[in-house]
Each structure stands twice: as C-alpha cells, then as structure tokens.
Design a protein around this motif. Structure first.
Motif, PDB file in Angstrom:
ATOM      1  N   GLY A   1      12.956  -8.274  21.335  1.00 55.29           N
ATOM      2  CA  GLY A   1      12.285  -6.994  21.518  1.00 55.29           C
ATOM      3  C   GLY A   1      11.318  -6.631  20.407  1.00 55.29           C
ATOM      4  N   TYR A   2      10.943  -5.365  20.374  1.00 56.33           N
ATOM      5  CA  TYR A   2       9.828  -4.908  19.559  1.00 56.33           C
ATOM      6  C   TYR A   2      10.221  -4.234  18.247  1.00 56.33           C
ATOM      7  CZ  TYR A   2       6.392  -5.912  23.175  1.00 56.33           C
ATOM      8  OH  TYR A   2       5.554  -6.551  24.054  1.00 56.33           O
ATOM      9  N   GLY A   3      11.470  -3.919  18.063  1.00 58.07           N
ATOM     10  CA  GLY A   3      11.871  -3.251  16.839  1.00 58.07           C
ATOM     11  C   GLY A   3      11.676  -1.743  16.898  1.00 58.07           C
ATOM     12  N   ALA A   4      12.386  -1.055  16.020  1.00 56.76           N
ATOM     13  CA  ALA A   4      12.426   0.408  16.073  1.00 56.76           C
ATOM     14  C   ALA A   4      11.110   1.066  15.691  1.00 56.76           C
ATOM     15  CB  ALA A   4      13.546   0.915  15.165  1.00 56.76           C
ATOM     16  N   ILE A   5      10.346   0.450  14.790  1.00 54.91           N
ATOM     17  CA  ILE A   5       9.110   1.099  14.349  1.00 54.91           C
ATOM     18  C   ILE A   5       8.042   1.059  15.433  1.00 54.91           C
ATOM     19  CG2 ILE A   5       7.206   0.952  12.699  1.00 54.91           C
ATOM     20  CD1 ILE A   5       9.214   0.203  10.562  1.00 54.91           C
ATOM     21  N   TYR A   6       7.923  -0.071  16.148  1.00 58.91           N
ATOM     22  CA  TYR A   6       6.970  -0.108  17.252  1.00 58.91           C
ATOM     23  C   TYR A   6       7.348   0.902  18.336  1.00 58.91           C
ATOM     24  CZ  TYR A   6       4.108  -4.089  15.807  1.00 58.91           C
ATOM     25  OH  TYR A   6       3.221  -4.905  15.140  1.00 58.91           O
ATOM     26  N   GLU A   7       8.647   1.071  18.602  1.00 53.31           N
ATOM     27  CA  GLU A   7       9.067   2.066  19.578  1.00 53.31           C
ATOM     28  C   GLU A   7       8.711   3.473  19.095  1.00 53.31           C
ATOM     29  OE1 GLU A   7      11.381   3.775  22.937  1.00 53.31           O
ATOM     30  OE2 GLU A   7       9.782   2.348  22.518  1.00 53.31           O
ATOM     31  N   MET A   8       8.904   3.733  17.813  1.00 52.69           N
ATOM     32  CA  MET A   8       8.503   5.029  17.263  1.00 52.69           C
ATOM     33  C   MET A   8       6.996   5.234  17.416  1.00 52.69           C
ATOM     34  SD  MET A   8       9.287   7.881  15.675  1.00 52.69           S
ATOM     35  CE  MET A   8      10.948   7.633  15.015  1.00 52.69           C
ATOM     36  N   ALA A   9       6.209   4.213  17.089  1.00 51.73           N
ATOM     37  CA  ALA A   9       4.758   4.319  17.189  1.00 51.73           C
ATOM     38  C   ALA A   9       4.320   4.559  18.636  1.00 51.73           C
ATOM     39  CB  ALA A   9       4.100   3.063  16.637  1.00 51.73           C
ATOM     40  N   ARG A  10       4.987   3.872  19.579  1.00 55.14           N
ATOM     41  CA  ARG A  10       4.657   4.072  20.993  1.00 55.14           C
ATOM     42  C   ARG A  10       4.850   5.535  21.400  1.00 55.14           C
ATOM     43  NH1 ARG A  10       7.103   5.301  25.524  1.00 55.14           N
ATOM     44  NH2 ARG A  10       9.173   5.318  24.552  1.00 55.14           N
ATOM     45  N   ILE A  11       5.965   6.093  21.002  1.00 57.16           N
ATOM     46  CA  ILE A  11       6.288   7.460  21.404  1.00 57.16           C
ATOM     47  C   ILE A  11       5.323   8.459  20.778  1.00 57.16           C
ATOM     48  CG2 ILE A  11       8.025   9.277  21.240  1.00 57.16           C
ATOM     49  CD1 ILE A  11      10.142   7.003  21.366  1.00 57.16           C
ATOM     50  N   LEU A  12       5.103   8.346  19.475  1.00 57.44           N
ATOM     51  CA  LEU A  12       4.236   9.308  18.799  1.00 57.44           C
ATOM     52  C   LEU A  12       2.805   9.226  19.307  1.00 57.44           C
ATOM     53  CD1 LEU A  12       5.549   9.135  15.120  1.00 57.44           C
ATOM     54  CD2 LEU A  12       6.167  10.748  16.930  1.00 57.44           C
ATOM     55  N   ASP A  13       2.331   8.023  19.602  1.00 54.26           N
ATOM     56  CA  ASP A  13       0.976   7.900  20.130  1.00 54.26           C
ATOM     57  C   ASP A  13       0.888   8.458  21.543  1.00 54.26           C
ATOM     58  OD1 ASP A  13      -1.773   6.934  19.734  1.00 54.26           O
ATOM     59  OD2 ASP A  13      -1.290   5.607  21.412  1.00 54.26           O
ATOM     60  N   ALA A  14       1.961   8.311  22.314  1.00 57.21           N
ATOM     61  CA  ALA A  14       1.967   8.908  23.650  1.00 57.21           C
ATOM     62  C   ALA A  14       1.958  10.433  23.558  1.00 57.21           C
ATOM     63  CB  ALA A  14       3.184   8.425  24.426  1.00 57.21           C
ATOM     64  N   PHE A  15       2.677  10.997  22.589  1.00 59.18           N
ATOM     65  CA  PHE A  15       2.586  12.441  22.363  1.00 59.18           C
ATOM     66  C   PHE A  15       1.130  12.836  22.130  1.00 59.18           C
ATOM     67  CE2 PHE A  15       7.124  13.089  20.393  1.00 59.18           C
ATOM     68  CZ  PHE A  15       7.681  12.823  21.625  1.00 59.18           C
ATOM     69  N   ARG A  16       0.464  12.103  21.257  1.00 59.04           N
ATOM     70  CA  ARG A  16      -0.924  12.412  20.897  1.00 59.04           C
ATOM     71  C   ARG A  16      -1.829  12.387  22.122  1.00 59.04           C
ATOM     72  NH1 ARG A  16      -5.434   9.563  20.257  1.00 59.04           N
ATOM     73  NH2 ARG A  16      -4.327   7.600  20.623  1.00 59.04           N
ATOM     74  N   ARG A  17      -1.625  11.400  23.004  1.00 64.80           N
ATOM     75  CA  ARG A  17      -2.525  11.218  24.150  1.00 64.80           C
ATOM     76  C   ARG A  17      -2.179  12.092  25.353  1.00 64.80           C
ATOM     77  NH1 ARG A  17      -1.485   6.959  26.346  1.00 64.80           N
ATOM     78  NH2 ARG A  17       0.156   6.039  25.042  1.00 64.80           N
ATOM     79  N   GLU A  18      -0.906  12.349  25.566  1.00 60.31           N
ATOM     80  CA  GLU A  18      -0.484  12.923  26.839  1.00 60.31           C
ATOM     81  C   GLU A  18      -0.114  14.409  26.797  1.00 60.31           C
ATOM     82  OE1 GLU A  18       2.485  10.528  28.807  1.00 60.31           O
ATOM     83  OE2 GLU A  18       1.633   8.667  28.002  1.00 60.31           O
ATOM     84  N   LEU A  19       0.141  14.955  25.627  1.00 61.61           N
ATOM     85  CA  LEU A  19       0.619  16.332  25.552  1.00 61.61           C
ATOM     86  C   LEU A  19      -0.446  17.401  25.381  1.00 61.61           C
ATOM     87  CD1 LEU A  19       3.822  15.998  23.308  1.00 61.61           C
ATOM     88  CD2 LEU A  19       3.669  16.010  25.811  1.00 61.61           C
ATOM     89  N   PRO A  20      -1.647  17.108  24.894  1.00 61.82           N
ATOM     90  CA  PRO A  20      -2.579  18.177  24.519  1.00 61.82           C
ATOM     91  C   PRO A  20      -2.857  19.185  25.629  1.00 61.82           C
ATOM     92  CG  PRO A  20      -3.393  16.080  23.725  1.00 61.82           C
ATOM     93  CD  PRO A  20      -2.223  15.778  24.614  1.00 61.82           C
ATOM     94  N   GLU A  21      -2.810  20.469  25.272  1.00 64.15           N
ATOM     95  CA  GLU A  21      -3.244  21.564  26.122  1.00 64.15           C
ATOM     96  C   GLU A  21      -3.496  22.768  25.232  1.00 64.15           C
ATOM     97  OE1 GLU A  21       0.318  23.781  28.138  1.00 64.15           O
ATOM     98  OE2 GLU A  21       0.592  21.626  28.507  1.00 64.15           O
ATOM     99  N   GLU A  22      -4.139  23.779  25.765  1.00 65.97           N
ATOM    100  CA  GLU A  22      -4.529  24.948  24.985  1.00 65.97           C
ATOM    101  C   GLU A  22      -3.302  25.648  24.397  1.00 65.97           C
ATOM    102  OE1 GLU A  22      -7.434  28.876  25.434  1.00 65.97           O
ATOM    103  OE2 GLU A  22      -6.785  27.772  27.208  1.00 65.97           O
TER     104      GLU A  22
END
Length: 435
Positions: free
Chosen positions: A241-262
């Motif tokens: 597998g990918y290890g814990a840090i890559y999983e953390m990076a995946r999640i945080l980057d998805a927050f950045r891309r998918e959550l924005p709203e006013e």
C-alpha cells in the motif's frame, strides 16, 4: 423569546437619513459619556494591569472583583458563578430589574485574555487617545464600554425601567470543558432575553464603523491515518500500500479541492507523520519519528472549521467524512469533528437591530454602519445565544492587534460606542416584548 422588531425598519433607515432628534435624556447620555471619559480610561487601565489569562483563575476573579463595585453602584446585583467543574475560574453576572414587560436585554463581554502570566506583554501605556496593553481591546475595553453606557443611562434616568443582565464570561478565549457546563448560564440568560448585544471589538471596514449581525462558528477536527509499515522499497506494491502520509495528503488535498464554498474555511493547524506519530496530550502539538527507508505507519493532523450556519457546518462535516472514507490501498483513516462555538447566523431580526442603531447614528450625526462581512469575524460568546434571541455584536471599541503583543485601543472609540449603546438600550427599554 425574540423581540418583534419590524424587519422593514432596517431598510427604511438605510433608505432615508431622516430621523427624530435626540430626546433630552439622550442628550444627557451623550454629555455624560463625554464627561466620564477620563474615568473610563482610568478603569480600563486598572483592569488591564490585572493579568487575566484564561488559565489564570485568580487573575480572572480579581478582574471580576474590581468590577463588582462598579455594577453595584448602578443598582445591579452581582453573582460570581464558579466554573471549577469546567476547569475555569468563573463568570461574573450582573442583573438589573426594571419595568415589567419592557425589553429584556443581555449584554455580553468577557473577563479573560489570551495573555497568561508568563507572557512578556504586560503593562498599560497611553499616548494621547491611544493605549497599549494585554487584552485592552479584547475585551477589557468592551467591558468598560458596557459600564460607561450603563452609567450614562443611570445619570439620564433611563436605566430605571431597563431589564438587563450583563454576562461577563471568564473563559471566552479558551472555553471550559464540558461546554454544556461552561456556557449553561449564558444560554439560560439568552433564553430569558429579547435582545443580545455583544461588546467585543468594533469592526472597521474601509475606515468606517460597521455593525456585526452575523459571525461564523468555530469547530475543530482531528484526522488520523494508519497503514501497514515495512521497507520503503515495497511502497505502492499490492499487499503493501501507500503508507499513512500519502493517505493524509490525499485527504487534505481533497478537502482543498472539494469543500470550498462561500463563508466556509477549514484550516490545517499542524500535522505529523512517521512511525509512529501522535498528538500531544495538550491537543496543540504532535511528535513523530521515522526513517526514509520505512513506510510510515501513522499520520495525524488537526485543524479548524468555520461556517456561517449550523446547516453549513453539518453539510461540510458530512463531506469531510465521505472523503476520509475513500482509502488508498493498504491504509485506514478516521476523523473526529467537534463543534465548539456555534455560528451567529444572519437573521431579519439582527438586521432590524442594526437598523435601530443606524437611526441613532443619524441622530448623533454619525455615518450609517453597514453590516460587516461575517467571514472576517471569528466566533464569540454571543453565538451561544443566537438561536434564541436577536443579536447585535461588535459594540466594543476599535483598535488593532488583538491576541498579539502590542494590542492597542482607540480610546475615543469607547465614547461613541458607549453613546450608541446607551441610547439603543434606552430606546429598547421602552419597547414591550409583546409588541
């Protein structure tokens, strides 16, 4: 109970500068606040010189003890509400019983500051109409505005009929735990009141005073990822597998891309990853160890979440949990989300209160106060009562540098804020909650 102030009043005030003249008692209020300017500055100096960091329980109580005679001289009864069960010093409540049926008003400020006894930022330094000191703006200046306004009402005879509870919390900067205990008395006061007025700092936008009719929430989240560890040469391989840090990076980057709203923000405050990584007992730090040739087993991160409405909070939290649930191969993740300070959502009643204040501004010859963008204000205690009562925040003085060395106050802003508040409360005291 919410006081029924016509929502159209706000629009009417903004549309026309015409307004009634100040009454004789209101003129007396204006003169009284001005006459007591140096008295107010002296009180501000006295309480600023008392260290009252949220965790300095003796200091918080000392500020309360310095204020008790000020309220009692105005006919208020005072109560110290011990908060040892929540790990904090306590709250000072002051109550004034006026005419039955008149508007019940809750005034909110706080005794504590972010500057604990070990802070090098101390003292009170005045240069003309500016002063510097720890907590001088947030919120000791706001407390002085409350007292200045009440003193002027007393002198003008408009305090007699006013039903008022002043709630000065001792842990606004770092609320006690459990929160149900720490904010129980404030919430009960909000359920009693018809109107809530918050006396944290005045917001300035483009050089002009503004009114605060909405504030965002303040919550936190803790994210933990885990993975199979092993030799780094096997990373990405099936069964490893990918290890814990890559999983953390995946999640945080998805927050950045998918959550924005006013009106929504979601900061990452700190993070760590390795074999292992863990958050400190204080919840404000993390430790880790690791080697470049070992796949990290654990990653941790903490951040905040701020939204304008509870619905926005809950919807965002649901999105975050869904993102966390999509694991990279060989990893797991979990997120804990805690809503601490609720939002003060915008309402027609809040807008109408600002409309009333702008009618007073017209009578005082001051500019109209536009609503301040809620995304620029942090959370505050008034948010805890926002579900129950119409509110207006930002009625404290203006200044700069809150929560930092060099925090300063525009001393003259205490005058106009106390005049505004005293006239507003005097007019509200004449309004029956049944209207």
């Amino acid at each position: 109970m919410r006081i029924l102030i016509p929502a159209l009043l706000c629009a009417a005030v903004f549309a026309s500068p015409a307004a009634a003249q100040l009454s004789a008692p209101e003129q007396a209020i204006v003169a009284s606040v001005e006459a007591d300017y140096e008295t107010d500055v002296a009180l501000l100096e006295r309480i600023t010189l008392i260290n009252s960091g949220s965790h300095n329980h003796a200091g918080v109580k000392a500020v309360a003890e310095a204020l008790v005679p000020e309220f009692e001289a105005l006919g208020f009864t005072t109560e110290w509400i011990d908060q040892s069960a929540a790990g904090r010093a306590g709250h000072l409540f002051a109550r004034h019983e006026g005419a039955p049926g008149s508007t019940k008003m809750l005034l909110i400020g706080h005794l504590d500051t972010v500057f604990e006894p070990d802070s090098p930022f101390t003292g009170f330094v005045r240069e003309g109409d500016t002063a510097v000191g720890p907590g001088i703006l947030d919120d000791k200046g706001g407390v002085v505005v409350i007292l200045s306004a009440l003193r002027a009402m007393k002198a003008a005879g408009t305090l007699d009929d006013a039903n008022i509870v002043v709630a000065l919390t001792g842990d606004e900067e770092d609320a006690g735990d459990p929160l149900e205990v720490a904010r129980r008395d404030l919430i009960e006061a909000g359920q009693w009141a018809d109107v809530a007025i918050g006396f944290e700092a005045l917001s300035i936008l483009d050089g002009k005073d503004t009114g605060v009719v909405a504030r965002r929430s303040s919550g936190s989240w803790t994210l933990t990822t885990s993975a199979r560890s092993g030799h780094s040469s096997g990373i990405f391989a099936e069964g490893v597998g990918y290890g814990a840090i890559y999983e953390m990076a995946r999640i945080l980057d998805a927050f950045r891309r998918e959550l924005p709203e006013e009106n929504l923000t979601y900061n990452v405050g700190f993070m760590a990853g390795g074999t292992p990584a863990e958050i400190g007992e204080d919840g404000l730090s993390a430790t880790t160890t690791g080697k470049t040739n070992i796949i990290p087993s654990t990653a941790v991160a903490r951040g905040d979440l701020r939204a304008l409405t509870q619905e926005q909070n809950e919807r965002t939290a649901a999105k975050m949990r869904a993102i966390v649930a999509e694991h990279l191969p060989g990893t797991e993740a979990e997120i804990a989300i805690e809503f601490r300070y609720p939002p003060m959502a915008p309402t027609a009643g809040n807008d109408a209160l600002l409309g009333r204040l702008n009618a007073i501004n017209a009578d005082l010859g001051l500019e109209v106060m536009a609503p301040y963008p809620p995304s620029r204000r942090g959370a505050a205690d008034i948010s805890f009562v926002a579900p129950y009562v119409d509110g207006l925040a930002g009625m404290g003085p203006s200044g700069s540098g809150s929560h930092a060395a060099g925090e300063s106050i525009d001393l003259r802003s205490m005058v106009r804020q106390a005049q505004r508040a005293a006239i507003l409360m005097s007019r509200l005291a004449k309004v029956s909650s049944s209207e």
